[in-house]
Design an enzyme around this catalytic site. Structure first.
Site, PDB file in Angstrom:
ATOM      1  N   ASP A 346      -1.966  -4.537  -8.455  1.00 25.31           N
ATOM      2  CA  ASP A 346      -1.746  -3.743  -7.256  1.00 25.31           C
ATOM      3  C   ASP A 346      -0.524  -2.819  -7.260  1.00 25.31           C
ATOM      4  O   ASP A 346       0.661  -3.077  -8.027  1.00 25.31           O
ATOM      5  CB  ASP A 346      -1.465  -4.489  -5.919  1.00 25.31           C
ATOM      6  CG  ASP A 346      -1.219  -3.925  -4.667  1.00 25.31           C
ATOM      7  OD1 ASP A 346      -2.059  -3.338  -4.258  1.00 25.31           O
ATOM      8  OD2 ASP A 346      -0.022  -4.008  -4.298  1.00 25.31           O
ATOM      9  N   GLU A 382      -4.013  -0.260 -10.363  1.00 30.12           N
ATOM     10  CA  GLU A 382      -4.149   0.651  -9.063  1.00 30.12           C
ATOM     11  C   GLU A 382      -3.062   1.642  -9.466  1.00 30.12           C
ATOM     12  O   GLU A 382      -2.066   1.618  -9.411  1.00 30.12           O
ATOM     13  CB  GLU A 382      -3.997   0.068  -7.782  1.00 30.12           C
ATOM     14  CG  GLU A 382      -3.991   0.816  -6.867  1.00 30.12           C
ATOM     15  CD  GLU A 382      -3.916  -0.043  -5.540  1.00 30.12           C
ATOM     16  OE1 GLU A 382      -4.402   0.429  -4.450  1.00 30.12           O
ATOM     17  OE2 GLU A 382      -3.020  -0.741  -5.454  1.00 30.12           O
TER      18      GLU A 382
END
Length: 705
Positions: A346, A382
């Site tokens: 993330d 990401e």
């Protein structure tokens, strides 16, 4: 836990020096070693809970390299524990030690209890014992029964992003006690569903132990997505059906073993960019009280405040060796002890911030590159954060794949009819070589997706022009404003048959595009049968039927489910859709782009802003890369006709030099994709508006009458 005496109270038989490694609480079959890092501490106490809930403090007198440690020969699995760190409290200098705080082990492998609302977790000098969770010593021994990692190469990988609770909460075949749990994911009904889609890897949203924010609880909401971690080695205990907290570890391992036996890899969405402690007003539960200045990125010249590249209040300081060690030890633990197959990071750009800028070859990525364990698993970034210069798509090192946000945006724009998208669409469809080839990567580096947990579901993407987030309690201020969605003429639910048919066709268009693009496709759970969140594009706080997969929709939208299976079966059966290398496109004959009229695309055709349709021929006889045993790879050839116009268009079938006959392999104008229609060379095929048609080259055999 510590063996009780006849009175039921805890009686440790001795405290041995122990070892500074490994960090955390490590049971060796006889006793447990405890080790915790704090460079700033003046004194550290190990806190053990007795069976009645009382606290017993044991000074950790052994310190090596700022690691405080001891070995307790009588402590067994099930023992609850924590730490207290005594040292300077001087927030203006970034020092936040508070001996009144019962601190959680950053290396804890299981946690028990709950956080109670109140000021204790925030106020200096307020004792948090009884107001916070506790660590739990776990038994590391488990029968893996010959478990082996599937190790699917990227070009054969199909990812399925899922939430442990959301995927299983309403499935009728999953026993009620197992719904919302790791055991539910491992249930044969869920596993068979994944296999029927051709899924090779399930990407689980965060399962590290996380905290429900007080501000959400006060509004009757929860941190459903789980991007609020504090226990990087512990599976979230709410996802275990066994009530014993240490059993979550065993249940998670059992899930992995079951998925591996079905040939499905397990990818974890991990949040190493920030923790649940937030900014200077957040709770003190672990790292802040252990060594705030070591673990967190503090503002230069103002260490009372935190740098925030994540939008959550803090950012971990990946420049500090012990923070890096925590991240690396956590990753290795999940691979070696929990047998997971990879990670999706993330806001991964935060991990690359050495100073303020993002550096592609920062220390963290150097460590991963040379690590003999982590360099062999799937690594998915990401590729952005919320800080300046944080959008880093295409800039990650060679081992890494990336969520391709440009693929998402382009496919959405193309199918909703945005002008001047043909060239960009062609780049994304063929694997985004413009983003990944320069770093030596292959098409598999592009994780292609149209929808993910963050944003609209596929059904909502074709049903709403605007977000509808009022249930989140933020007056609609939260969530993305620019969704690149199209409601097909009516906002939200409708009984209009024409609008409903168009929405269904648009859903099939995007599923087929995803399945047949070069790169690594990722489906969002429930999109295969039209899951809706009723226009809410930011359901991070909605732990309810709004976000749980409604398995009744699998019956209601059975044709879409059948279509999705067919689209991914076509990908699986034909290597021309999942090449290991990029197309040559320079005379090799492996790919040819045509206008609907059948002429090869020219520069002028690509630059025509109003054009919304084109065709592409994928030549299965011109696949350059060899197969896994060095053999030549040959496949059928396919013609894909893309029509994003509102009206039907005639497409010219290639002449006999490309093939004698073409048979429709997938037709997005039909509910299940099947039509079986064949066309001779040089014929004309009419493709309805907003439709993708896929034809396979076949031999022409006249039918005798």
């Amino acid at each position: 836990m510590v063996r009780p005496d006849t009175s039921g109270e805890m009686t440790p038989l001795g405290v041995w020096p122990g070892s500074a490694y490994p960090l955390g609480a490590t049971y060796d079959g006889a006793g447990t070693n405890f080790a915790v890092f704090s460079e700033v501490a003046e004194r550290v106490e190990l806190c053990l809970l007795d069976p009645g809930g009382g606290e017993h403090r044991i000074p950790l007198d052994e310190v090596d390299g700022h690691i405080w440690h001891a070995y307790l020969p009588t402590v067994a699995p099930g023992q609850r524990y924590g730490f207290r760190v005594h040292g300077p409290w001087d927030p203006e200098r970034g020092l936040r030690c508070d001996g009144a705080k019962f601190l959680l082990d950053p290396y804890g492998k299981a946690f028990d209890g709950a956080f109670t609302p109140g000021p204790e977790l925030h106020a200096y000098g307020a004792d948090t014992f009884g107001h916070t969770m506790t660590g739990v010593v776990v038994n590391p021994y488990f029968d893996w029964a010959g478990d082996r990692a599937p190790r699917h190469p990227y070009h054969e990988t199909v990812l399925y992003e899922a939430h442990v609770k959301g995927l299983t909460m309403t499935h009728p075949a999953v026993p009620p006690a197992q719904r919302g749990t790791y055991a539910g994911i491992a249930h044969p009904a869920i596993v068979e569903h994944l296999r029927s889609l051709g899924v090779t890897a399930i990407e689980l949203m965060p399962v590290h132990q996380f905290l429900h924010d007080r501000i959400l609880l006060d509004r009757g909401l929860r941190n459903y997505w789980g991007y609020n971690s504090f226990g990087y080695l512990a599976p979230h205990r709410e996802y275990a059906c066994d009530p014993r907290p240490e059993a979550a570890v065993t249940e998670f391992k059992t899930m992995v073993r079951a998925l591996h036996s079905a040939g499905i890899e397990v990818i974890l969405d991990v949040v190493y960019n920030h923790t649940a402690e937030g900014n200077e007003f957040g709770p003190t539960i672990g790292l802040r009280g252990l060594d705030n200045a070591a673990y967190y990125r503090l503002c230069d010249g103002d260490p009372a405040h935190y740098m925030d590249y994540t939008g959550t209040g803090n950012s971990l300081d990946v420049r500090h060796p012990h923070t890096l060690q925590l991240i690396m030890d956590s990753l290795r633990y999940w691979v070696l002890e929990m047998h997971v197959d990879g990670f999706r990071f993330d806001l991964a750009a935060t991990l690359a911030r050495e100073l303020h800028d993002v550096h592609r070859l920062s220390t963290f990525f150097d460590l991963v590159q040379q690590d003999p364990v982590l360099s062999r698993v799937k690594l998915i970034a990401e590729p952005w954060d919320v800080g300046a210069g944080g959008y880093q798509i295409g800039n990650f090192p060679g081992l890494w794949t990336e969520w391709n946000g440009r693929y998402r945006d382009t496919v959405r724009d193309y199918w909703r009819g945005e002008p001047a998208t043909l060239g960009e669409f062609a780049s994304r469809f063929t694997g985004s070589s413009d983003l990944y080839e320069a770093t030596g990567r292959r098409p598999g580096a592009s994780i292609n997706f149209v929808t993910a947990h963050d944003g609209f579901t596929l059904r909502d993407l074709v049903s709403y022009d605007r977000k509808h987030n009022h249930a989140n309690g933020e007056d609609g201020r939260d969530g993305e404003e620019h969704n690149r969605s199209w409601n097909c003429g009516i906002e939200g639910p409708t009984d209009d048959p024409d609008v409903s048919a168009l929405r269904d066709r648009q859903s099939r268009n995007m599923i087929a595009t995803l399945a047949l693009s070069q790169g690594t496709p990722m489906l969002l759970h429930g999109d295969e049968f039209g899951r809706t969140q009723h226009g809410n594009n930011n359901t991070y706080c909605q732990d309810s039927p709004l976000t749980w997969v409604d398995w009744a929709a699998a019956q209601k939208n059975a044709e879409l489910l059948e279509f999705t299976r067919a689209a991914f079966a076509l990908r699986r059966a034909h290597p021309v859709f999942r090449r290991r290398r990029f197309f040559d496109g320079r005379g090799a004959g492996d790919i040819t782009w045509f206008t609907p009229g059948g002429t090869e695309m020219t520069t002028a055709d690509w630059d025509t802003g109003f054009a919304r349709s084109l065709a592409v021929l994928l030549n299965g006889d011109a696949i350059a890369e060899p197969g896994p045993r060095g053999e030549r790879v040959r496949d059928d050839s396919f013609l894909l006709c893309f029509n994003a116009h509102s009206a039907a268009l005639d497409f010219a079938v290639p002449g006999p030099e490309f093939g004698a006959q073409w048979t429709v392999a997938l037709d997005c104008s039909t509910p299940t994709g099947y039509s079986g229609v064949s066309y001779p060379a040089a014929a004309t095929v009419t493709v309805p508006g907003h439709c993708l048609l896929v034809a396979r080259r076949t031999e022409f055999t006249p039918i005798s009458r």
